[in-house]
Motif scaffolding. Sequence first.
Motif, PDB file in Angstrom:
ATOM      1  N   THR A   1       1.168  -1.536  -0.412  1.00 51.45           N
ATOM      2  CA  THR A   1       0.024  -0.050   0.102  1.00 51.45           C
ATOM      3  C   THR A   1       1.074   1.605  -0.172  1.00 51.45           C
ATOM      4  O   THR A   1       2.528   1.249   0.407  1.00 51.45           O
TER       5      THR A   1
ATOM      6  N   GLU B   1      -2.626   3.916   5.599  1.00 54.12           N
ATOM      7  CA  GLU B   1      -3.740   3.142   5.512  1.00 54.12           C
ATOM      8  C   GLU B   1      -4.417   4.331   6.381  1.00 54.12           C
ATOM      9  O   GLU B   1      -5.307   3.884   7.240  1.00 54.12           O
TER      10      GLU B   1
ATOM     11  N   SER C   1      -3.826  -1.442  -5.895  1.00 54.46           N
ATOM     12  CA  SER C   1      -5.124  -0.140  -5.194  1.00 54.46           C
ATOM     13  C   SER C   1      -6.568  -0.123  -5.853  1.00 54.46           C
ATOM     14  O   SER C   1      -7.117   0.665  -5.073  1.00 54.46           O
TER      15      SER C   1
ATOM     16  N   SER D   1      -8.821  -3.893   1.805  1.00 52.02           N
ATOM     17  CA  SER D   1      -7.516  -2.610   1.854  1.00 52.02           C
ATOM     18  C   SER D   1      -6.143  -3.166   1.027  1.00 52.02           C
ATOM     19  O   SER D   1      -6.759  -4.124   0.789  1.00 52.02           O
TER      20      SER D   1
END
Length: 337
Positions: A27, A56, A167, A176
């Motif tokens: 991420t 996040e 993503s 997520s």
Amino acid sequence: MLDSERHIEHDRLATPLRAYLEKVLHTRVKVRAWGGADGLPVFLARGYDFAELVIERIACLVMSFHGDAEPRPSNIEKHVRQVRNVYEGPVAFASSSMSSTFRDRLIEAGVPFIVPGNQLYFPELAIDLREHFISPAPPKRDQMAPATQAVFFHYLLNPEDWPMPVSELAGHLGYSAMTVGRAFDELAGFSLGRIQRSGRVKLLRFRSDPKTLIDSAKTLLTTPVLREHRVRWRRDPEPLQLGGLSALGELSMIDANELRCYAVSQHEAKRLKGDRTCEEVDVYVEAEARLEVWRYDPRLLSRDRIVDPLSLYAQFWNDPDERVSGAAYDMLENLEW
């Protein structure tokens, strides 16, 4: 330390931190200078470099010693505790290298730490220790995790949209980016695809066409159904996805001569119970419907009022009733790939 020197030290800390964490967590990680050092004791403000991370939407602070002789673990624990008195959020220690003894003492003291490229221990962010240079690979699963199966089915149903960045797929499926990144790794571990990187973008390229993949991977599939309830409606529900044998009956020749079955997510099941749309019953003759609670949201992959056919196949391909398993096979054969 002069501002220009501190800026240089911040960059030296920020660059490897960002690169390592984005690789491990799958991420985007934002790293920014922290302006709160003035509120610390002078020896801490001058002895450490600080960088604030945003992962996040969770902010945390990383501190790295820049002197010649690194403090002992017991002192680092005290220093981290002092910084926590000023910073409202998790705080971790970072170092370019760390011995196993040093690491063990930090863990015993409960001090999170990061060694870019090698180790990560940050329990407050639910991140476990990773030691790439000595740890064995995690045991291979016999079946796909629910999120992995959802990612797999998304490709099989939408191959024209792939390869898709982590993503972007996370946005489509409501997971997520870390969860989708782990799903990519698991699918690659099953030899169903291979990981490809383009800069910071992580992609998964599947090794074959959808029809071939579903045939070869069927033993890895797991039923999407977590549990089932017989219910009676207290008021008319909003439109729900047909699931179970009711859905299979719509997509094959099998006669689904039983209670109407609907598939819902765990969140939706709690809502239906919480707002008293339905109530569970123990006696079959009092039931008006079956409610399947799925491991992932059935609406993620469905294109109409019926759950997706691949999740149905995962549910029924190995059913002990040969009529049911045969109907699941026929349904799959009739799909337009």
